[in-house]
Write an enzyme that holds these catalytic residues in place. Structure first.
Site, mmCIF file in Angstrom:
data_model
loop_
_atom_site.group_PDB
_atom_site.id
_atom_site.type_symbol
_atom_site.label_atom_id
_atom_site.label_comp_id
_atom_site.label_asym_id
_atom_site.label_seq_id
_atom_site.Cartn_x
_atom_site.Cartn_y
_atom_site.Cartn_z
ATOM 1 N N GLY A 150 -22.855 -21.569 -30.678
ATOM 2 C CA GLY A 150 -21.545 -21.030 -31.031
ATOM 3 C C GLY A 150 -20.542 -21.262 -29.911
ATOM 4 N N SER A 151 -19.615 -20.342 -29.820
ATOM 5 C CA SER A 151 -18.488 -20.548 -28.907
ATOM 6 C C SER A 151 -18.873 -20.565 -27.440
ATOM 7 C CB SER A 151 -17.436 -19.462 -29.135
ATOM 8 O OG SER A 151 -16.986 -19.532 -30.460
ATOM 9 N N THR A 152 -20.080 -20.021 -27.104
ATOM 10 C CA THR A 152 -20.455 -20.063 -25.690
ATOM 11 C C THR A 152 -20.537 -21.507 -25.197
ATOM 12 O OG1 THR A 152 -22.799 -20.030 -26.273
ATOM 13 C CG2 THR A 152 -21.774 -17.914 -25.767
ATOM 14 N N PHE A 153 -20.735 -22.435 -26.144
ATOM 15 C CA PHE A 153 -20.852 -23.827 -25.757
ATOM 16 C C PHE A 153 -19.515 -24.409 -25.296
ATOM 17 C CE2 PHE A 153 -21.310 -28.394 -26.504
ATOM 18 C CZ PHE A 153 -22.510 -28.632 -25.842
ATOM 19 N N LYS A 154 -18.413 -23.689 -25.600
ATOM 20 C CA LYS A 154 -17.096 -24.215 -25.230
ATOM 21 C C LYS A 154 -16.966 -24.390 -23.714
ATOM 22 C CE LYS A 154 -14.853 -22.519 -29.369
ATOM 23 N NZ LYS A 154 -14.315 -21.326 -30.027
#
Lengths: 466, 485
Positions: B216-220
């Site tokens: 999810g967004s943690t990969f940003k």
């Protein structure tokens, strides 16, 4: 100067009786066994076993009685046969007692301690030895019973067919109150007597009346009769009693004796051919035999599916776990093999707990017994004695090879017992009798010829030294 | 008749010789193979014949051995707080073999290891009973307890690392199991194991190491690192070229943001603060699949990690353009383990240097002599120190006044990133709530954490990652920071 010290068994003049050598060796054999017994107790419970004194005294009594009997009835007997047998019997007792202490065995519903029974049978075995030596003053007497012994052997071999099979083989008979007996063990000796008597009479006919064909001496049909009969007979045992070991033993013994009697290599070729035909033929339809062969080819493949191969695999692992020096008596886990650990598979315990070193020692002891037996045959002066001695020691060698080779995975397992070492009354009894006959033959062979009558000429030609 | 007799004697000699040769073959050549054969029960008997060494956390043993009465195994393994430590130790069962540290460090724990040879020989002469050695772990009891308490009844996992060394400080996975219940070899043990295996919540699955989730967004933060490293953007406060709506390449589908957030041409800092899908999706597309894979490789993706317990490989796959854009925001076929995301956070916290994660600090001989001490090892340089500090600033903004405010710890600088990973066909399943973060004190960063909670609340993207996972991360970081003081 005129005394010739002849140390070979063939010596005829003033051969030393070697009884004191025998006594020293018997004491040594008993000492080793008692140490083994103490070793087991110390390893298992950290103290000397309470029965050690009784065991030592019992074994010393047996060895002593046997030795005295030899001293009394067979003064010139081979001095090694008795100590070697005592050593194996004593060591066997210690190992059987060690397996009795196994908690894994004791938790089995069918568990019954075997060591005390084995000691009793050893006593009876030594009694048999004494009786044979006392009664059988000359082994040539047995010659008279050639055909009777054939009938007795046949009877003994056929008998188990009428009793239920145990673990897949019909080789036991059950006598209420006495227990189970394996008549095949006794038949081994009696059939050797028959072969020796028969071949001694027929040896010339078998050896000489033959035609040369393609480099081989082909025997005449009527001489071929008995060998075909024995071959068919051993196959029949295999089929009806599913006893691979005995059929191999009888046939092998017959071929050996035939070869010795006739001095014709062609008999060996015929023997091998026929046993090969027989073995392949039976193996193609007998499931018991097939199972043994698959278990031999890949013991680990049938793990958990086939009892025979699991036993084989467990035996191999016991040997492997022993390694070079072994775990020490009482410190292995050969009891994992299960119910046959103290009979068919007793060598696995030797292998695991005494290691490669101990195994080689035990195998050499067996080798020595065979070698002394063959030596006795060489030294014997009469053809009957030669044939009987080679028959008995040959069958002993084949049995050792078949059993030890079986549990070590060299050849398919056949389910015979290791002479003297394994638990089993019939086996101990029969093998003591076998040793007794060998001792008797060796005594006759080594006994110095009676001194010639004093001659007056001898007096005349005597050299007189200053 | 003597000539054939001599030949028979030779024949008998050959028989005995064959037996002797076979015996040497079995007991010398093949001895080791047979002795350690998998069917050889002696191996098991020997293993449980004496007390097994212990696994140690914070100087205290978390395992033990008790004597058993039945059967041929003398000792049985027990765990002091089984469910708490099972994700670290694994199990060691008489009937069902062993796993994880119990398995990998078996040589030390049983005392059979070659490293203990000298020790064994010595005790042979002194007559001392054979004993196993100990394995000292890097774990932090307080952090592990905080992680477990935080996860509570929920399914999920927590991994905490020391960014400066790579030491694993917490490794939690819920629901967990007590390895003690099937440590023996009775029917009861076998039933207990069957029950664990049948449980649909899979308590024996180590979610921290062996389960991969869409990050999810943690990969940003990884996408941002790739953009900085490749020079796509330089200044984290300058405007990016990010139109709104932004259509996924080769399609007519606009990449949606969660709600009405200021993403048009947002700066990197702002885009991470509110978690703009459009900005990072376009960034991943601008960089291309190859550069993204290169960057993830540097963070340790795409291969298994050995801590020494094996962790599954996290995957950033080769993919087409629209999928690559989605992978850049942690969706599509991008999958990571919690350990991997903790490694990402720790590399950023450690100014770009990624350390090899490990959990065995020391191996001790039975007499407590150290026979092995772990040396921290650099795994790779994930990004330059300068860029790492830029990402740190962005992550600290997220916690200060972005989606991750619930991870704040008074008096400690915290950087983090929330994530709510959608999964299931057409987003049908409940999303995973993620949070990755690190804490920083005057002496650099002592802890980086990744938290994943499987049954997150599905209402709004980043709020749930921040709401559900961030407090757990905060408690774990606080436990570590407090224990350092």
């Amino acid at each position: 100067m005129s005394v010739v010290t002849n140390t070979t068994t063939i010596g005829a003049i003033d051969a030393p009786s070697r009884r004191n050598t025998e006594l020293a060796l018997v004491i040594f054999a008993i000492a080793i066994s008692v140490f083994a017994y103490a070793n087991v107790g110390l390893a298992l419970n950290g103290e000397l076993p309470s029965g050690m004194l009784g065991y030592g005294a019992g074994l010393a009594l047996l060895g002593g009685v046997a030795h005295l009997a030899v001293r009394r009835f067979a003064k010139y007997a081979d001095p090694l046969l008795l100590p070697l047998a005592v050593l194996l019997n004593g060591l066997g007792l210690a190992i059987i007692w060690r397996l009795d202490q196994s908690e894994r065995f004791q938790s089995l519903a069918t568990f019954a301690p075997a060591a005390s029974k084995q000691l009793l049978f050893s006593a009876i075995g030594v009694g048999t030895l004494v009786a044979v030596l006392a009664i059988l003053k000359d082994h040539r007497i047995l010659q008279r019973y050639t055909y009777i012994s054939m009938l007795v052997a046949l009877f003994l071999l056929i008998l188990p067919m009428f009793f239920p099979s145990v673990n897949g083989a019909k080789i036991w008979i059950k006598i209420p109150g006495v227990g189970t007996l394996q008549p095949g063990e006794f038949a081994k000796i009696i059939i050797a007597v028959f072969f020796a008597g028969y071949l001694m009479v027929k040896r010339d006919a078998l050896a000489l009346a033959s035609r040369r064909f393609m480099g081989l001496y082909l025997p005449r049909g009527r001489d071929l009769g008995p060998i075909l009969m024995v071959w068919a007979f051993s196959i029949l045992i295999l089929v009806f009693e599913t006893d691979l070991g005995s059929s191999l033993l009888f046939f092998g013994m017959f071929v050996v004796m035939l070869y010795v009697a006739t001095e014709r290599t062609s008999w060996i070729v015929f023997g091998l051919l026929m046993s090969a035909i027989g073995a392949v033929g039976v193996a193609s339809f007998e499931p018991h035999v097939q199972q043994r062969v698959t278990a031999w080819l890949d013991p680990f493949a049938g793990w958990g599916e086939q009892a025979a191969s699991e036993q084989m695999a467990k035996s191999l692992m016991a040997f492997g776990s022993g390694g070079t020096l072994g775990t020490g008596l009482g410190q292995g886990h050969s009891d994992l093999i299960g119910f046959a650990a103290n009979s068919d598979f007793i060598l696995a315990t030797v292998g695991e707990e005494l290691g490669l070193a101990g195994m080689m020692g035990v195998l050499l002891v067996y080798g020595l017994i065979v070698e002394r037996g063959v030596r006795t045959a060489l030294a014997a002066r009469d053809p009957f004695g030669k044939l009987l001695a080679i028959g008995l020691s040959g069958s002993f060698a084949i049995q050792v090879f078949v059993v030890a080779g079986g549990v070590m995975g060299l050849i398919p397992l056949t389910g015979m017992t290791m002479p003297f070492l394994a638990a089993g009354g019939s086996s101990v009894l029969a093998n003591w009798a076998l040793i007794a006959i060998l001792i008797r033959i060796s005594d006759t062979a080594r006994r110095p010829a009676p001194a010639p009558a004093p001659s007056t000429d001898a007096e005349m030609t005597q050299v007189v030294r200053p | 008749m003597n000539k054939p007799l001599r030949r028979i004697a030779i024949f008998c000699g050959i028989l005995v010789l064959a037996l002797l040769i076979r015996d040497n073959w079995l007991q010398y050549v093949r001895a080791d193979e047979l002795n350690s054969h998998k069917y050889n029960r002696r191996v098991q008997i020997e293993r449980y014949a004496h007390e097994r060494g212990d696994i140690i956390v914070d100087g205290k043993a978390i395992t033990g051995s008790v004597e058993t009465e039945d059967g041929d195994f003398t000792y049985k393994r027990v765990w002091k707080d089984g469910p708490l430590w099972a994700p670290v130790t694994g199990y060691s069962s008489q009937a069902f073999d062993s796993s994880q540290l119990e398995n990998l460090e078996d040589g030390i724990l049983t005392g059979n290891s070659d490293q203990l040879f000298f020790n064994r020989t010595l005790s042979m002469f002194t007559g001392k009973k054979k004993q196993g050695g100990n394995v000292v772990t890097t774990l932090n009891g307080a952090a592990q307890t905080a992680a477990f308490k935080g996860l509570g009844e929920k399914k999920g996992a927590v991994v905490a690392l020391d960014p400066q060394t790579g030491a694993i400080l917490a490794l939690a996975s819920t629901p967990s199991y007590d390895p003690s219940v099937f440590a023996g070899n009775s029917l009861k043990d076998s039933d207990a194991r069957q029950q664990l295996l049948k449980d649909k919540d899979k308590p024996m699955l180590n979610r921290a190491l062996r389960e991969t989730y869409p990050p999810g967004s943690t990969f940003k933060v990884v996408t941002a690192a790739a953009a900085l490293e490749n020079g796509l953007y330089d200044d984290i406060d300058a405007k990016t070229e990010s139109p709104l709506p932004w259509t996924l390449p080769q399609t007519q589908i606009p990449l949606q943001n969660e709600g009405d957030i200021p993403c048009e041409n947002a700066s990197l800092r702002e885009a991470l603060r509110v978690s703009c899908n459009s900005v990072f999706g376009k960034m991943s597309d601008d960089l291309g699949n190859k550069k993204m894979i290169e960057q993830t490789d540097k963070f340790g993706f795409n291969k298994e990690v050995f801590t020494p317990v094996r962790a599954d490989a996290s995957i950033y796959p080769e993919d087409n353009k629209p999928q690559n854009a989605m992978a850049g925001i942690g969706q599509a076929s991008n999958r990571t383990t919690p350990l991997q995301m903790a490694m990402v956070a720790s590399a950023i916290a450690n100014d770009g240097k990624l350390m090899q994660p490990y959990m065995v600090a020391k191996r001790q001989a039975p007499n407590l002599d150290d026979i092995y001490t772990a040396e921290p090892e650099e795994l790779s340089r994930a990004l330059s120190g300068e860029n790492a500090q830029k990402v740190q600033q962005m992550m600290e903004t997220v916690v200060k006044d972005g989606t991750g405010t619930r991870a704040q710890i008074p008096g400690v600088t915290v950087g983090g990133k929330t994530g709510t990973a959608q999964h299931g066909l057409n987003n049908s399943e409940k999303p995973y709530a993620w949070f990755i973060s690190y804490a920083k004190t005057d002496n650099g960063s002592p802890v980086a954490v990744a938290v994943v909670v499987e049954d997150g609340n599905a209402n709004r993207d980043d709020i749930s990652g921040g709401g559900l996972a961030a407090p757990i991360a905060r408690d774990v970081m606080k436990a570590v920071v407090d224990s350092k003081q």
